[in-house]
Structure formats: structure tokens, C-alpha cells
Design an enzyme around this catalytic site. Structure first.
Site, PDB file in Angstrom:
ATOM      1  N   LYS A   1     104.990  84.922  53.165  1.00  0.00           N
ATOM      2  CA  LYS A   1     104.988  86.146  54.089  1.00  0.00           C
ATOM      3  C   LYS A   1     106.379  86.882  54.094  1.00  0.00           C
ATOM      4  CE  LYS A   1     101.927  83.165  56.781  1.00  0.00           C
ATOM      5  NZ  LYS A   1     101.480  82.737  58.194  1.00  0.00           N
TER       6      LYS A   1
ATOM      7  N   HIS B   1      94.137  88.646  55.096  1.00  0.00           N
ATOM      8  CA  HIS B   1      95.003  87.598  55.846  1.00  0.00           C
ATOM      9  C   HIS B   1      95.028  87.898  57.131  1.00  0.00           C
ATOM     10  CE1 HIS B   1      98.158  85.219  57.389  1.00  0.00           C
ATOM     11  NE2 HIS B   1      97.779  84.487  56.533  1.00  0.00           N
TER      12      HIS B   1
ATOM     13  N   GLU C   1      90.775  80.458  57.296  1.00  0.00           N
ATOM     14  CA  GLU C   1      92.201  80.102  58.076  1.00  0.00           C
ATOM     15  C   GLU C   1      91.880  80.684  59.503  1.00  0.00           C
ATOM     16  OE1 GLU C   1      95.881  80.433  55.507  1.00  0.00           O
ATOM     17  OE2 GLU C   1      95.221  82.387  56.009  1.00  0.00           O
TER      18      GLU C   1
ATOM     19  N   GLY D   1     100.345  79.308  61.911  1.00  0.00           N
ATOM     20  CA  GLY D   1     101.833  79.155  62.385  1.00  0.00           C
ATOM     21  C   GLY D   1     101.969  78.227  63.705  1.00  0.00           C
TER      22      GLY D   1
ATOM     23  N   SER E   1      98.472  75.687  59.600  1.00  0.00           N
ATOM     24  CA  SER E   1      99.161  74.576  60.158  1.00  0.00           C
ATOM     25  C   SER E   1      98.957  73.539  58.992  1.00  0.00           C
ATOM     26  CB  SER E   1      99.122  74.354  61.483  1.00  0.00           C
ATOM     27  OG  SER E   1      99.337  75.493  62.371  1.00  0.00           O
TER      28      SER E   1
HETATM   29  P1  PGA Z   1     100.890  78.646  58.480  1.00  0.00           P
HETATM   30  O1  PGA Z   1     100.397  79.762  57.715  1.00  0.00           O
HETATM   31  O2  PGA Z   1     100.874  77.442  57.392  1.00  0.00           O
HETATM   32  O3  PGA Z   1     102.233  78.695  58.651  1.00  0.00           O
HETATM   33  O4  PGA Z   1      99.979  78.265  59.423  1.00  0.00           O
HETATM   34  C1  PGA Z   1      99.086  79.849  56.812  1.00  0.00           C
HETATM   35  C2  PGA Z   1      98.908  81.415  56.403  1.00  0.00           C
HETATM   36  O5  PGA Z   1      99.195  82.271  57.326  1.00  0.00           O
HETATM   37  O6  PGA Z   1      98.361  81.423  55.251  1.00  0.00           O
END
Ligand code: PGA
Length: 236
Positions: free
Chosen positions: A8, A88, A157, A163, A193
Site C-alpha cells: 500500500k 483492490h 477480499e 485492515g 486481515s
Molecule cells: P490487510 O489488507 O491484510 O491489512 O487486511 C489486505 C489487502 O488490502 O490486500
């Protein structure tokens, strides 16, 4: 299996290079054979000679031109990047990319033979609206996408799991993955997560071909452990 890190808006170029080096050293020292993908921030892209596949988190559907704030194919070619993340949830929901725009981007990079990690997933209100509505929503994210594309990887996802530390139950992940596998036989990653504490059980699920990891992947040693888990499961 495929173990992917979405960095990110984190890590500078210097930090990213150090990160990649740490991971590559680990992969080599343990003779790991998993497919490892890392998506650094745009300005952290660099030449890469490791076994890790470095991809772009985004690029515009253009070679170059007048698209302020965007990068195009020439910028990826400079570093021999042939992998891109498309769809995404942060780009869909925070930056407002529409399905139509994503399809345009998908087709542009598909025609260039890029490896595409295409993300789908429902926001909380769709999950709470029940299975039928939720699956309809996810299906709409497949519209216009060539699900048979040979260099396609799909990542499921759930938006509410990204997150937040929240995840669907293992049964739910397996159930949704089984349904999504009917739409496309492309490798299917789970993301949202994933931590070093739950990665192993997620990777062990049927129809889970890998993971896409955000925040937990920022700790190189955690990400390395996840690659090792995949290796252990593969050799069983
Ligand atoms: P995260 O993000 O592991 O922090 O939940 C995953 C992603 O956005 O690909």
C-alpha cells in the site's frame, strides 16, 4: 501456492529494497519454492533481480500521455514490471474506480500479457443483506473480466475484513471460495486481515490457493513465516 504482499502507501524505495532483500535471503536460505509477489508503493518500484515477482499496485491504461498523477506502461517497463493489481477495494471504494474503468485497465494489461491479480469482495452491508445479495454483488465485479485469462489470479477480499482485524469464519472463506471457483479456475487468493496467527489455517482451506496480505506483510519476518507455512502445506 501464491503468497502476495500489498505494501500500500508504506515503505520508501530504500525500505522496500531492504524488505525485498530480507525476503529473498529467507527464500534462498530455506529453498522455498512458493510464488511470492510483492506490490510496493508506486515510487518504490525499482529494478529487481530476485526470485520475488514485483508488481504495480496500479497503473493507468496507457503507454504514456497526459494523465496527471498516473503512471503508464513505460514506467513499468523501465523496471521490467509485468504484474499488476487491479480492482483492490481501496481503489474501488476510496478512489472511486468503477467496474467500467477496471475492465478497461484489465483489458489493456491483459493484451500486454501482464500477470493480473484482480480483487473482488463485498462491503459489510452486502454481507449483512444475505448470501444471495452478497454473491450477486461479487458476481457484478466479474462483469467484463476475462475469467479464462491465463495470467489471471483472483483475490477474494471482503472489504470489511481489510485492515480491520475481522475475518470471515474459515467455513465462510471455504464456502465463498468454492462458489467463486465455479466462476473461474484461476488461482484464488484470500485477503483481509491475514496475520501470522491465522495464515496457516486459511492456507489449509480447500480452494484457497494463496493469500494477499496487507498490514501484516509489513513485518518482513511475519511475511516470511507465511511463505514457509505455504511451503509446509505444499509438501504434505
Ligand atoms: P490487510 O489488507 O491484510 O491489512 O487486511 C489486505 C489487502 O488490502 O490486500
Amino acid at each position: 501456492m501464491i503468497i502476495a504482499a500489498n505494501l500500500k502507501t508504506n515503505l520508501t524505495r530504500v525500505e522496500t529494497n531492504k524488505y525485498l532483500e530480507e525476503i529473498e535471503d529467507f527464500i534462498k536460505s530455506k529453498n522455498l519454492t512458493q510464488e511470492v509477489l510483492v506490490f510496493p508503493a508506486m515510487s518504490s518500484l525499482d529494478s529487481n533481480e530476485s526470485s520475488i515477482i514485483v508488481g504495480a499496485q496500479n497503473a493507468y491504461a496507457t503507454k504514456d500521455g497526459a494523465f496527471t498523477g498516473e503512471i503508464g506502461l513505460v514506467h513499468l517497463e523501465e523496471f521490467a514490471i509485468k504484474t499488476i493489481l487491479i480492482g483492490h477495494s481501496e481503489r474501488r471504494h476510496i478512489l472511486g474506480e468503477t467496474q467500467e474503468e477496471l475492465v478497461k485497465k484489465f483489458n489493456y494489461y491483459k493484451n500486454l500479457g501482464f500477470k493480473i491479480v484482480y480483487c473482488v469482495g463485498e462491503p459489510l452491508e452486502k454481507r449483512e443483506a444475505g448470501k444471495i445479495e452478497m454473491m450477486e454483488y461479487i458476481s457484478s465485479q466479474y462483469e467484463g473480466i476475462d475469467t479464462e485469462y491465463e495470467n489471471l489470479i483472483i483475490a477474494y477480499e471482503p472489504v470489511w475484513a481489510i485492515g480491520t482485524g475481522l475475518t470471515p469464519t474459515l467455513e465462510d472463506i471455504q464456502d465463498i471460495h468454492t462458489e467463486l471457483k465455479m466462476k473461474s479456475t484461476a488461482p484464488l487468493l484470500y485477503g483481509g486481515s491475514v496475520k501470522v496467527t491465522n495464515a496457516k489455517e486459511v492456507l489449509a482451506l480447500q480452494n484457497v490457493d494463496g493469500i494477499l496480505v496487507g498490514s501484516a506483510a509489513l513485518y518482513a519476518e511475519h511475511f516470511c513465516s507465511m511463505i514457509e507455512f505455504a511451503q509446509e502445506l505444499d509438501s504434505k
